[in-house]
Design an enzyme around this catalytic site. Structure first.
Site, PDB file in Angstrom:
ATOM      1  N   SER A  87       0.672  -1.340   0.375  1.00  0.00           N
ATOM      2  CA  SER A  87      -0.324  -0.183  -0.093  1.00  0.00           C
ATOM      3  C   SER A  87       0.763   0.955  -0.446  1.00  0.00           C
ATOM      4  CB  SER A  87      -0.447  -0.315   1.402  1.00  0.00           C
ATOM      5  OG  SER A  87      -2.284  -0.691   0.789  1.00  0.00           O
ATOM      6  N   TYR A 185     -10.517   2.774   5.236  1.00  0.00           N
ATOM      7  CA  TYR A 185      -9.463   2.968   4.408  1.00  0.00           C
ATOM      8  C   TYR A 185      -9.808   1.761   3.185  1.00  0.00           C
ATOM      9  CZ  TYR A 185      -4.670   1.622   2.733  1.00  0.00           C
ATOM     10  OH  TYR A 185      -3.441   1.081   2.433  1.00  0.00           O
ATOM     11  N   ASN A 187      -8.933  -0.296  -0.512  1.00  0.00           N
ATOM     12  CA  ASN A 187      -8.251  -0.142  -1.571  1.00  0.00           C
ATOM     13  C   ASN A 187      -9.120   0.120  -2.893  1.00  0.00           C
ATOM     14  OD1 ASN A 187      -5.699  -1.412  -0.797  1.00  0.00           O
ATOM     15  ND2 ASN A 187      -7.504  -2.993   0.327  1.00  0.00           N
TER      16      ASN A 187
END
Length: 376
Positions: A87, A185, A187
């Site tokens: 990340s 959070y 992706n």
């Protein structure tokens, strides 16, 4: 995202507007403390290897290792070896988006729909109501795709994914919250950000990252993997994965990185990550206004084990025991976890371990090692 085997595509680590380091030990004392932290990660937390790189404000670099690179052969850990930086890729993607903002080609508060028509549609999801800023700040409410893809990672370890495939997986789920009303959070936000870069520039996101960042500041050991590239190019420790605390570690060094894509596909070294942070926070990659936007943060509850974390545009805050905060991020990929940060006085550090933490305590110890590197 929880600190478990389900965090494979990338878990953030904090970082924020940092205060100067206070009460620092001598360099020798700091070396001892950091070495002891790394040895503890191997001995007590069962990471096969731990690596660290510390870069002083004057550019002096010190590298450290503990453990073994290969559980079978017991080979030595390569100093400053390459790892999957996961990340941390988000910092690179966000930087490219903000460069495009500085060039007048993207507007942070314009809906994603303007750049990617009809892409985001789902239960409570509408690209006409999600801004570019909300993507980069994880305030869009878009659900994460890795909760579906990761639980049985070994079945997809060598599976190639197109970015639209993982986006489709995410859009099967309802929105987490209305855009701008929360923080989570995901992706998925950075998959969309990568697609946006490609639409605006007409070039692959990996090419843009390479041209605009990697080549520009001379990151010699950092790269965007080529299509279908599953190995790690240079000297590296092997990466291992266990999907539960009691399961045996399995070697996952050779893995398909496309699941992470613009959210987590890249490979690099600890010292290169420090060099990148110094260039980014030092204003060598973004104009002052875009750097200010990147460092404008919102509360990010649960983002790390330390607490009081805030998240900007691809950059977070990490609370230091010696006072103040550091600007940081980090990442989890199958086989590797990194935590990295830079203080306001220019001291940067990266910690890498060669497995994902199997307990919350182990995750806490990795972040404690980062704190030690910056505060000793």
């Amino acid at each position: 995202m929880a600190v478990t085997g389900a965090t494979l595509c990338g878990l953030l680590a904090g970082g924020a507007a940092a205060a100067p380091i206070a009460n620092a030990e001598t360099a020798a004392g700091g070396d001892r403390a950091l070495r002891q932290s790394l040895e503890g990660l191997v001995r007590d937390d069962r990471f096969p290897a731990a690596l660290a790189s510390v870069r002083d404000r004057d550019g002096r670099v010190r590298n450290y290792t503990a453990g073994v690179a290969d559980l079978r052969t017991k080979a030595k850990v390569p100093v400053d070896g390459q790892v999957r930086i996961a990340s941390n890729t988000k910092m690179f993607t966000a930087t490219v988006v903000l460069q495009l903002v500085g060039e007048g080609r993207v507007d942070l508060d314009t809906p994603v729909e303007t750049y990617l028509p009809n892409l985001l549609r789902g239960d409570g999801i509408d690209g006409r109501n999600i801004s570019v800023r909300q993507l980069l700040q994880h305030t869009s409410g878009l659900p994460d795709y890795d909760e579906d893809l990761v639980p049985d990672y070994f079945s997809v370890q060598h599976t190639y994914f197109e970015p639209y495939e993982v986006l489709d997986v995410a859009l099967r789920h309802p929105a987490l919250f209305a855009p701008g009303s929360g923080w989570e959070y995901s992706n998925t936000n950075y998959i969309v950000a990568g697609l946006l870069v490609q639409k605006v520039t007409g070039r692959p996101i990996g090419e843009e990252i390479t041209k605009r960042i990697i080549d520009r500041i001379g990151l010699r050991h950092t790269y965007w993997p080529a299509l279908g590239e599953q190995t790690i190019r240079e000297r590296h420790p092997n990466g291992y994965l266990a999907l539960s605390p009691d399961a045996p570690l399995r070697d996952v060094t050779e893995s398909e990185p496309s699941m992470g894509w613009a959210a987590g596909a890249m490979v690099g070294t600890p010292s290169d990550l420090n060099r990148f942070l110094a260039a980014l926070v030092g204003g060598k990659l973004l104009k002052p206004e875009q750097l200010r936007q990147m460092q404008t943060t919102v509360e990010a509850p649960g983002a790390d084990t330390v607490g009081d974390t805030r998240y900007g545009l691809g950059l977070a805050t990490f609370k230091l025991s010696c006072g103040g905060f550091a600007w940081a991020h980090g990442g989890d990929a199958p086989g590797y976890e990194t935590r990295n940060a830079i203080t306001s006085d220019g001291r940067s550090a990266t910690i890498a371990v060669t497995a994902l933490p199997r307990t919350l305590e182990a995750a806490t110890h990795v972040e404690a090692a980062l704190n030690t590197a910056l505060c000793q």
